[in-house]
Design a protein around this motif. Sequence first.
Motif, PDB file in Angstrom:
ATOM      1  N   VAL A  69       5.649   7.305   8.462  1.00  0.00           N
ATOM      2  CA  VAL A  69       6.971   7.657   8.982  1.00  0.00           C
ATOM      3  C   VAL A  69       8.039   7.595   7.882  1.00  0.00           C
ATOM      4  O   VAL A  69       9.063   8.247   7.964  1.00  0.00           O
ATOM      5  N   GLN A  70       7.779   6.811   6.848  1.00  0.00           N
ATOM      6  CA  GLN A  70       8.747   6.719   5.742  1.00  0.00           C
ATOM      7  C   GLN A  70       8.430   7.711   4.635  1.00  0.00           C
ATOM      8  O   GLN A  70       9.022   7.665   3.562  1.00  0.00           O
ATOM      9  N   GLY A  71       7.475   8.605   4.890  1.00  0.00           N
ATOM     10  CA  GLY A  71       7.147   9.648   3.915  1.00  0.00           C
ATOM     11  C   GLY A  71       5.886   9.344   3.131  1.00  0.00           C
ATOM     12  O   GLY A  71       5.197   8.357   3.377  1.00  0.00           O
ATOM     13  N   ASP A  72       5.595  10.252   2.187  1.00  0.00           N
ATOM     14  CA  ASP A  72       4.418  10.121   1.334  1.00  0.00           C
ATOM     15  C   ASP A  72       4.660   8.958   0.348  1.00  0.00           C
ATOM     16  O   ASP A  72       5.760   8.420   0.270  1.00  0.00           O
ATOM     17  N   GLU A  73       3.654   8.603  -0.430  1.00  0.00           N
ATOM     18  CA  GLU A  73       3.782   7.426  -1.301  1.00  0.00           C
ATOM     19  C   GLU A  73       4.953   7.520  -2.299  1.00  0.00           C
ATOM     20  O   GLU A  73       5.663   6.543  -2.488  1.00  0.00           O
ATOM     21  N   PRO A  74       5.176   8.668  -2.931  1.00  0.00           N
ATOM     22  CA  PRO A  74       6.329   8.741  -3.846  1.00  0.00           C
ATOM     23  C   PRO A  74       7.665   8.496  -3.134  1.00  0.00           C
ATOM     24  O   PRO A  74       8.563   7.855  -3.697  1.00  0.00           O
ATOM     25  N   GLY A  92      -4.331   4.682  -4.901  1.00  0.00           N
ATOM     26  CA  GLY A  92      -4.269   4.829  -6.357  1.00  0.00           C
ATOM     27  C   GLY A  92      -3.142   5.750  -6.795  1.00  0.00           C
ATOM     28  O   GLY A  92      -2.557   5.557  -7.861  1.00  0.00           O
ATOM     29  N   HIS A  93      -2.835   6.743  -5.961  1.00  0.00           N
ATOM     30  CA  HIS A  93      -1.775   7.705  -6.283  1.00  0.00           C
ATOM     31  C   HIS A  93      -0.446   6.967  -6.509  1.00  0.00           C
ATOM     32  O   HIS A  93       0.232   7.184  -7.519  1.00  0.00           O
ATOM     33  N   GLY A  94      -0.095   6.096  -5.575  1.00  0.00           N
ATOM     34  CA  GLY A  94       1.151   5.324  -5.697  1.00  0.00           C
ATOM     35  C   GLY A  94       1.040   4.241  -6.762  1.00  0.00           C
ATOM     36  O   GLY A  94       1.985   3.993  -7.515  1.00  0.00           O
ATOM     37  N   ILE A  95      -0.129   3.602  -6.816  1.00  0.00           N
ATOM     38  CA  ILE A  95      -0.336   2.535  -7.794  1.00  0.00           C
ATOM     39  C   ILE A  95      -0.128   3.077  -9.213  1.00  0.00           C
ATOM     40  O   ILE A  95       0.461   2.416 -10.067  1.00  0.00           O
ATOM     41  N   GLY A  96      -0.590   4.306  -9.435  1.00  0.00           N
ATOM     42  CA  GLY A  96      -0.451   4.924 -10.753  1.00  0.00           C
ATOM     43  C   GLY A  96       0.995   5.031 -11.199  1.00  0.00           C
ATOM     44  O   GLY A  96       1.280   5.061 -12.397  1.00  0.00           O
ATOM     45  N   GLN A  97       1.916   5.073 -10.233  1.00  0.00           N
ATOM     46  CA  GLN A  97       3.332   5.182 -10.608  1.00  0.00           C
ATOM     47  C   GLN A  97       3.972   3.812 -10.824  1.00  0.00           C
ATOM     48  O   GLN A  97       5.110   3.722 -11.243  1.00  0.00           O
TER      49      GLN A  97
END
Lengths: 346, 289
Positions: A69-74, A92-97
């Motif tokens: 509900v708060q959006g995608d990981e970015p 991993g996608h968010g962790i990478g950032q």
Amino acid sequence: MNHSLLRIITLITGLLLASNLYAKAEYTLKFATLAPAGTTWMNLLEEWAQTVKTQSNGRLVFKFYPGGVQGDEPDVLKKMRFNQLQGSAFSGHGIGQIYSPARVMELPFLFDTFDEIDHVRNQLMPEFEQGFHDNGYELLGWMEIGFVHMFSKEPIHSIKEMKSHRVWLWQGDPLGKAFFDASGVSPVPLSIIDVYTSLSTGLIDTVYSTPLATIAMQWHTKTRYVSDIALTNAIGGLIVTRKFFDKLPADLKKLLQTTGKETGEKLIAATREDNDKSVAELKKRGLTFIPPGDGMSKPELLLIRDKAAAELMRSNYIPKSLFDRTSQMLQKFRSTQSSAKAIMAN
Amino acid sequence: MMKLLKITSLLLMVLWLSACSMGQMVARSSVSILDGAVDAMNRETDLVLAESAIPANLKLMEGLIAEDPGNTDLRTYAAQGFYGYAFGFTELDDARRASALYQRGFDHGVSALQEQGLKIDLQNSHPDKIKNAANKLSNKSVPALFWTASNWGKQIDLNRDDPTRLAQMSSVEALMQRVTELQPDYYYGSAHLFYGVYYGSRSPMFGGDFKQSELNFNRARAVSDSKLLIIDVLQAEYLERQRLNQENFHRLLTGVIETPVGSFPEMELVNQIARERARFLLEKEGEWF
């Protein structure tokens, strides 16, 4: 002491305990996740929140935002930076950032078994925790999304065959890009939001995901074939901002860390179980698992892995020293395992 | 001549009786009574009375079904009844029990559809196969299609921790798709309502589509002239919660509570259930936003 007095004391004690337990929370952790309400993941996160609430006597409470509900990981990460949210369960996608070296655990064709993953993870965890801390976050628990397979409309037996397909790449994912570059595949970069529709329109015909996530996103209804071989084991983490964490008194910090770690372990066990069930479900629904064909032998896959790792090391997305140490740990563990097996056999 | 007619009638009666047991005769003749009972229940404004009365009606229906298992009207009423009881009186207090009730509703619905020619294993077939099979069904199957899909959809909703259930979501949609093709205004446009929830209850990443959701809620409103309050409740519960629009969430639910009782006599029970659910959801507002 007469009975009336005893009753009054009991009542007062009860009221005091109750008011203590339900006192207005001093700290509220707004926590977002892509996991939809009612799923095993969300149920375990809610259990975690309940434990924290009870053990902190209501001083620290969670407020969940499930199901993306708060959006995608970015988006979530951006909100965490502005303190609109304080925590999230990232893949991993968010962790990478936040701390990209942790994605060494996601390098393609690195692990063969859960034992290998658990061994290396336990060794690297203090380093990862420090890495998140230094980058303004606290890693409270480690998670897994599971082994990632290719799902396609047509059978794909080899990397060579994959080159003639329209393969999805999660837009903005350096690790995925490095893997496809190393394989000589030109993928179609798309936001994960557009994958389902793009499978329907034919913009893409091949995606990668875990069995459970494939079912959750209904991609299994658009694909017929699954690669037997897993590309990688996708990671995840329970993460809070230091802006929030540092304000907590020592006892609540400890409580959050201890229970976060326990929750991570429970999530890993549940995810492995759910992925197993999902594989069985996919087979039951007629999806065919394709064994690796030409050009997919272990040494050939490792060549691709090393090539992808080299690209990620060049940009320091994953430091060379960390990759080398990870490889050594794995080698050592494998040789110990082989020796143990040999002893058992004798 | 009269004597011959009497003998012929008698023979016909004997033949009919031998083909159809007494129980089946009673079951079949009861369908028209049930029509009236369902209508009366839909008009009920007293939730306590409705909650007490529905279980007895459901058991009566199951008793009649035991006599005449292939009766699609009875099966469909049972599917509708179990859905209504689970949704209106069970789900918010006891999700596990509601799940079991939806399962019973689904089973009755499946039996009705099988009698009407849908001879496939719904739970294990690919959605495309279900779509093809459903395409062969005609208008008379709309009620069974709708209530089967509705029970099934809620079953999945309440068992999101089960990959087997999750895998069936697109199959439910395949059934409901056929309802919208055959009779989109069935049960005050509730197939649109289904699609409002279907697209609104998930993030776009998981196949949600907020525009489609809103469009479908509005389509449902148009059919009932905005008198069916459950539409506003479900939009708040699923779409507004998912897209984190607290203002709409609050406005829709308070609107439902403030709508006077009796605004839609034919569907007053559903509207009363909607008011009750709206109160429950408003209590969650602080937790969700």
